[in-house]
Every structure is written in structure tokens, then in C-alpha cells.
Scaffold this motif. Structure first.
Motif, PDB file in Angstrom:
ATOM      1  N   GLY A   1       0.675  -1.251  -0.118  1.00 18.44           N
ATOM      2  CA  GLY A   1       0.092  -0.065   0.006  1.00 18.44           C
ATOM      3  C   GLY A   1       0.605   1.254   0.153  1.00 18.44           C
ATOM      4  O   GLY A   1       1.870   1.208   0.145  1.00 18.44           O
ATOM      5  N   GLY A   2       0.330   2.375  -0.206  1.00 15.78           N
ATOM      6  CA  GLY A   2       0.801   3.692  -0.404  1.00 15.78           C
ATOM      7  C   GLY A   2       0.219   4.488   0.932  1.00 15.78           C
ATOM      8  O   GLY A   2      -0.321   4.128   1.703  1.00 15.78           O
ATOM      9  N   GLU A   3       0.022   6.103   0.553  1.00 16.16           N
ATOM     10  CA  GLU A   3      -0.554   7.099   1.348  1.00 16.16           C
ATOM     11  C   GLU A   3      -1.504   7.675   0.693  1.00 16.16           C
ATOM     12  O   GLU A   3      -2.255   8.889   1.352  1.00 16.16           O
ATOM     13  CB  GLU A   3       0.661   7.822   1.939  1.00 16.16           C
ATOM     14  CG  GLU A   3       1.655   7.217   2.707  1.00 16.16           C
ATOM     15  CD  GLU A   3       1.093   6.672   4.093  1.00 16.16           C
ATOM     16  OE1 GLU A   3       0.146   7.110   4.693  1.00 16.16           O
ATOM     17  OE2 GLU A   3       1.577   5.528   4.334  1.00 16.16           O
TER      18      GLU A   3
ATOM     19  N   PRO B   1       1.748   1.274   5.737  1.00 16.75           N
ATOM     20  CA  PRO B   1       1.254   1.946   4.661  1.00 16.75           C
ATOM     21  C   PRO B   1      -0.402   1.938   4.642  1.00 16.75           C
ATOM     22  O   PRO B   1      -1.040   0.787   5.314  1.00 16.75           O
ATOM     23  CB  PRO B   1       1.712   1.223   3.440  1.00 16.75           C
ATOM     24  CG  PRO B   1       1.974  -0.148   4.035  1.00 16.75           C
ATOM     25  CD  PRO B   1       2.557   0.018   5.277  1.00 16.75           C
ATOM     26  N   LEU B   2      -1.116   2.561   3.865  1.00 17.77           N
ATOM     27  CA  LEU B   2      -2.501   2.546   3.882  1.00 17.77           C
ATOM     28  C   LEU B   2      -2.969   2.080   2.902  1.00 17.77           C
ATOM     29  O   LEU B   2      -3.038   2.613   1.611  1.00 17.77           O
ATOM     30  CB  LEU B   2      -3.238   3.860   4.230  1.00 17.77           C
ATOM     31  CG  LEU B   2      -4.631   3.907   4.522  1.00 17.77           C
ATOM     32  CD1 LEU B   2      -5.257   3.030   5.476  1.00 17.77           C
ATOM     33  CD2 LEU B   2      -5.209   5.287   4.805  1.00 17.77           C
ATOM     34  N   ALA B   3      -3.076   0.561   2.631  1.00 17.48           N
ATOM     35  CA  ALA B   3      -3.567  -0.233   1.330  1.00 17.48           C
ATOM     36  C   ALA B   3      -5.182  -0.059   1.094  1.00 17.48           C
ATOM     37  O   ALA B   3      -5.146   0.039  -0.304  1.00 17.48           O
ATOM     38  CB  ALA B   3      -3.003  -1.583   1.716  1.00 17.48           C
ATOM     39  N   GLU B   4      -5.686  -0.374   1.774  1.00 16.15           N
ATOM     40  CA  GLU B   4      -7.181  -0.404   1.536  1.00 16.15           C
ATOM     41  C   GLU B   4      -8.209   0.227   2.648  1.00 16.15           C
ATOM     42  O   GLU B   4      -7.775   0.290   3.806  1.00 16.15           O
ATOM     43  CB  GLU B   4      -7.679  -2.084   1.429  1.00 16.15           C
ATOM     44  CG  GLU B   4      -7.155  -2.734   0.578  1.00 16.15           C
ATOM     45  CD  GLU B   4      -7.561  -4.163   0.179  1.00 16.15           C
ATOM     46  OE1 GLU B   4      -7.020  -4.662  -0.615  1.00 16.15           O
ATOM     47  OE2 GLU B   4      -8.287  -4.587   1.116  1.00 16.15           O
ATOM     48  N   ALA B   5      -9.192   0.785   2.042  1.00 15.92           N
ATOM     49  CA  ALA B   5     -10.190   1.383   2.967  1.00 15.92           C
ATOM     50  C   ALA B   5     -11.524   0.731   2.552  1.00 15.92           C
ATOM     51  O   ALA B   5     -11.769   0.888   1.486  1.00 15.92           O
ATOM     52  CB  ALA B   5     -10.302   2.829   2.548  1.00 15.92           C
ATOM     53  N   TRP B   6     -12.136   0.006   3.542  1.00 21.16           N
ATOM     54  CA  TRP B   6     -13.309  -0.808   3.452  1.00 21.16           C
ATOM     55  C   TRP B   6     -14.593   0.125   3.838  1.00 21.16           C
ATOM     56  O   TRP B   6     -14.793   0.304   4.838  1.00 21.16           O
ATOM     57  CB  TRP B   6     -13.311  -2.215   4.109  1.00 21.16           C
ATOM     58  CG  TRP B   6     -12.384  -3.022   3.546  1.00 21.16           C
ATOM     59  CD1 TRP B   6     -11.024  -2.956   2.997  1.00 21.16           C
ATOM     60  CD2 TRP B   6     -12.328  -4.562   4.059  1.00 21.16           C
ATOM     61  NE1 TRP B   6     -10.466  -4.141   2.759  1.00 21.16           N
ATOM     62  CE2 TRP B   6     -11.233  -5.171   3.452  1.00 21.16           C
ATOM     63  CE3 TRP B   6     -13.386  -5.343   4.653  1.00 21.16           C
ATOM     64  CZ2 TRP B   6     -10.856  -6.378   3.296  1.00 21.16           C
ATOM     65  CZ3 TRP B   6     -12.906  -6.561   4.785  1.00 21.16           C
ATOM     66  CH2 TRP B   6     -11.742  -7.229   4.224  1.00 21.16           C
TER      67      TRP B   6
ATOM     68  N   ALA C   1       1.544  -1.697 -10.012  1.00 23.75           N
ATOM     69  CA  ALA C   1       2.072  -0.610  -9.214  1.00 23.75           C
ATOM     70  C   ALA C   1       1.404   0.413  -9.755  1.00 23.75           C
ATOM     71  O   ALA C   1       1.530   0.812 -10.856  1.00 23.75           O
ATOM     72  CB  ALA C   1       3.701  -0.699  -8.911  1.00 23.75           C
ATOM     73  N   GLY C   2       1.353   1.479  -8.838  1.00 19.59           N
ATOM     74  CA  GLY C   2       0.811   3.020  -9.396  1.00 19.59           C
ATOM     75  C   GLY C   2      -0.586   3.227  -9.599  1.00 19.59           C
ATOM     76  O   GLY C   2      -1.001   3.864 -10.437  1.00 19.59           O
ATOM     77  N   ILE C   3      -1.427   2.506  -9.155  1.00 19.09           N
ATOM     78  CA  ILE C   3      -3.036   2.198  -9.346  1.00 19.09           C
ATOM     79  C   ILE C   3      -3.717   2.510  -8.242  1.00 19.09           C
ATOM     80  O   ILE C   3      -3.416   1.925  -7.177  1.00 19.09           O
ATOM     81  CB  ILE C   3      -3.340   1.116 -10.332  1.00 19.09           C
ATOM     82  CG1 ILE C   3      -2.554   0.913 -11.327  1.00 19.09           C
ATOM     83  CG2 ILE C   3      -4.823   0.938 -10.786  1.00 19.09           C
ATOM     84  CD1 ILE C   3      -2.870  -0.525 -12.279  1.00 19.09           C
TER      85      ILE C   3
ATOM     86  N   ILE D   1      -8.452   0.806  -2.908  1.00 21.53           N
ATOM     87  CA  ILE D   1      -7.231   0.285  -3.078  1.00 21.53           C
ATOM     88  C   ILE D   1      -6.237   1.103  -3.723  1.00 21.53           C
ATOM     89  O   ILE D   1      -6.440   1.702  -4.694  1.00 21.53           O
ATOM     90  CB  ILE D   1      -7.540  -1.033  -3.585  1.00 21.53           C
ATOM     91  CG1 ILE D   1      -8.391  -2.007  -3.106  1.00 21.53           C
ATOM     92  CG2 ILE D   1      -6.069  -1.826  -3.712  1.00 21.53           C
ATOM     93  CD1 ILE D   1      -8.661  -3.296  -3.811  1.00 21.53           C
ATOM     94  N   ASP D   2      -5.095   1.475  -2.893  1.00 24.77           N
ATOM     95  CA  ASP D   2      -3.986   2.243  -3.180  1.00 24.77           C
ATOM     96  C   ASP D   2      -2.905   1.124  -3.467  1.00 24.77           C
ATOM     97  O   ASP D   2      -2.417   0.687  -2.576  1.00 24.77           O
ATOM     98  CB  ASP D   2      -3.730   3.380  -2.304  1.00 24.77           C
ATOM     99  CG  ASP D   2      -2.583   4.128  -2.591  1.00 24.77           C
ATOM    100  OD1 ASP D   2      -2.137   3.849  -3.862  1.00 24.77           O
ATOM    101  OD2 ASP D   2      -2.011   4.851  -1.910  1.00 24.77           O
ATOM    102  N   ALA D   3      -2.287   0.734  -4.690  1.00 21.87           N
ATOM    103  CA  ALA D   3      -1.232  -0.227  -4.858  1.00 21.87           C
ATOM    104  C   ALA D   3      -0.083   0.442  -5.131  1.00 21.87           C
ATOM    105  O   ALA D   3       0.232   1.039  -6.451  1.00 21.87           O
ATOM    106  CB  ALA D   3      -1.739  -1.097  -5.969  1.00 21.87           C
TER     107      ALA D   3
END
Length: 338
Positions: A16-18, A32-37, A177-179, A87-89
């Protein structure tokens, strides 16, 4: 019943990213903050309803107290049917596959997982993997997994902001990556990893693969790459784009300019999930109540208005009636439909 802002459950997966924190107003101490449900009744991460008195209530508890809020169609499912994530990949996700309902019920006592991706952001050159280039035998796929060249068998698809991908259960796939995407899916957290780039978790161990189960459920045939990134038709009755529809979710996208108003009627058939994926917005619900004779027997109108920021998620119970959306922004609407 009103319009309810949601508080997301969050995940700190290693890829995850930010961006969700910095751009999508997701509140979390995880990094990192990868997912928010954003909309979830799942035991692995449940979102919360923010009540008018500033209290927070798990979505499952709210639905237990207000069973009609899920709608007539929602009550036909054994569990709440939908799960929605951001989702932040920052790094690529594993190559993976999800089982269908039949296999998941027999082997995992779970729902399967069919899903829809809407690309929200992407870095230059970003891509994803979607299905096989040709039909392969399971022995060929197994050798590719063991030899670390499985991705050579997969369709590599460049992505742009706004692209839409419908991913039936059984389709091998991976977010690159980067999506940053919005994912609308069945209420399931069942994933079979088949390739993870040899990465190690925070404890220094390679993450578990599920090769035998994956081979049992994957579609090994050639995936026809039609115009996967196109959306559906604009619906003349409300001006929204129909992105996809299946038994577990129907998803529409609506882009508004300043001064435009989008009206929807939230009937008794289904709840409505509304997520502002870009810009700023406002939601207004007007209700009319007939006063009793003791009160004067006239009509009383009430109004609820909520301001939305990018990344905000709202739950609107079934039977809420007409709701207006305005402001300069893009909305994703998810609901149940026959």
C-alpha cells in the motif's frame, strides 16, 4: 431514515501507499494505508455508520436494528451481499484468483468473489494483468508458477483514469504498481495467491501461496480482451453511466458540473451506496410528513443536507425516496437490481 456518512475499516498490506489518507480523506493510523473498506459487514473489516449524535455503529448492528434499510432484494441474501473498497497499490498486488460461489460454499463456507474495478488514479505506464493470453493446461500453468514466469501467460493491460474492469470469479488477475481503484465486489475476503514476486512480510516470511486451490478454480481458457475499459450506456432517465450489473451489485457513475443536479429515487427494493470519487459534492434529501389533526393536519417538510469530500462514502437506506446530488464531482452509485 436519513443519509449516513460511513467510517472505513482500513488495511496496512505491504504493497500500500499513502494516497487514501492524503487525497481521499480516509482517517487511519495505519501505514502503509493499502485499503479502505468503505461499505463492509465482513468480519475481517467492518465499516461503521456515523449517527447524528456523533455515535458510531457497526454496519451490521445498524442493519440488525433497521432490517428494512437493506431493501427487499437485500433480504433475499443470507448475508449482506456487497463489499466496497478503495485500494491504493503503490507496489503490485499478487497474481491471484477468486473462487465462485459453489466452490467457496463447499470448501470455505464463504461467498465467492466477482468484482468490478474502477480506476481512480494511475501513474505513467501503470498496467494490470487480466486473464490468459491463450488457453493453457493446468500442467502448463503449474510449471509457469514454479518457474516464476506466469505473468508471461497473462494479458498485460495499460490503464487510464476512469477505466472499468469487470472480473468474474475464476479470472486470474493482478493490480499493478501505481494504481488506485474503487472495487465493488461480493461480500467475501477469499483470495488464492498464485504468484507474489518472492516478497516477504513484516516478519521476514514469504507470503503464503494457494496454488492447488487456485488451479481448482481458475479459468484456464483464453480471455477475450474486448473493450474492457469502456463503460456502459448513459441511462436517459437519470444521466448516469451503467458500468456493470450482476446479482450482487449494479454500479453506475455520474459526473456533475457545478450547478447540475442529479436526482435518484431510493426505493424499497435496495439501499444505495454513494461514493464521491473526485471533486466536491452535496447530498440533499427532502421528506414530507402529513401532520396529525392535533398538529394542524398540514404538510411538514424536512430537509437533510450533507457536504461530501473526495473519498467520502454514504449509506442511504432503502425507501429513502428522492435524493439530490450536486456540486462539481464524480459519484459512484452501487445498489441491487433484478
Amino acid at each position: 431514515m436519513g443519509i449516513y456518512l460511513m467510517e472505513a475499516a482500513t488495511k496496512d498490506y505491504l504493497w500500500g501507499g499513502e494516497r487514501l489518507r492524503e487525497e481521499y480523506h480516509v482517517s487511519s493510523e495505519k501505514s502503509p494505508l493499502a485499503e479502505a473498506w468503505l461499505l463492509s459487514c465482513h468480519k475481517d473489516g467492518e465499516s461503521k455508520i456515523l449517527l447524528s449524535n456523533s455515535a458510531k455503529l457497526p454496519l451490521s448492528s445498524f442493519l440488525q436494528e433497521n432490517p428494512k434499510s437493506v431493501g427487499d432484494m437485500g433480504t433475499e441474501f443470507p448475508v449482506f451481499p456487497m463489499l466496497i473498497k478503495l485500494i491504493d497499490a503503490k507496489l503490485p498486488l499478487s497474481v491471484q484468483v477468486h473462487p465462485d460461489d459453489k466452490y467457496a460454499a463447499l470448501e470455505e463456507r464463504s461467498l465467492g468473489k466477482t468484482e468490478l474495478w474502477v480506476v481512480l488514479e494511475r501513474e505513467e505506464g501503470a498496467f494490470l494483468y487480466y486473464g490468459f493470453k491463450s488457453e493453457y493446461s493446468k500442467d502448463e500453468i503449474r510449471k509457469a508458477i514454479e518457474g516464476h514466469f506466469l505473468t508471461e501467460y497473462l494479458n498485460k493491460i495499460p490503464v487510464e483514469k476512469g477505466d472499468v474492469f469487470f472480473i468474474p470469479a475464476g479470472t486470474v488477475h493482478a493490480i499493478g504498481a501505481g494504481i488506485c481503484i474503487a472495487e465493488i465486489q461480493e461480500n467475501s475476503n477469499l483470495t488464492y495467491r498464485v504468484y507474489d514476486y518472492g516478497r516477504k512480510d513484516k516478519d521476514g516470511r514469504e507470503r503464503e501461496l494457494h496454488i492447488e486451490k487456485a488451479l481448482s478454480v481458475m479459468n484456464c481458457k483464453k480471455t477475450e480482451i474486448r473493450d474492457l475499459t469502456s463503460s456502459g450506456p448513459v441511462l436517459p432517465e437519470n444521466g448516469a453511466e451503467r458500468l456493470a450489473s450482476c446479482p450482487y451489485f449494479t454500479v453506475e457513475r455520474c459526473s456533475l458540473k457545478e450547478g447540475e443536479i442529479h436526482k435518484r429515487v431510493v426505493g424499497k427494493e435496495s439501499f444505495l451506496s454513494a461514493i464521491l470519487i473526485d471533486g466536491k459534492g452535496k447530498i440533499v434529501q427532502k421528506t414530507v410528513r402529513k401532520r396529525t389533526e392535533e398538529e394542524g393536519a398540514s404538510l411538514e417538510e424536512s430537509r437533510q443536507e450533507m457536504i461530501a469530500e473526495k473519498g467520502n462514502s454514504f449509506f442511504i437506506p432503502a425507501g429513502s425516496g428522492e435524493v439530490e446530488f450536486s456540486g462539481a464531482g464524480n459519484w459512484l452509485f452501487s445498489f441491487l437490481e433484478k
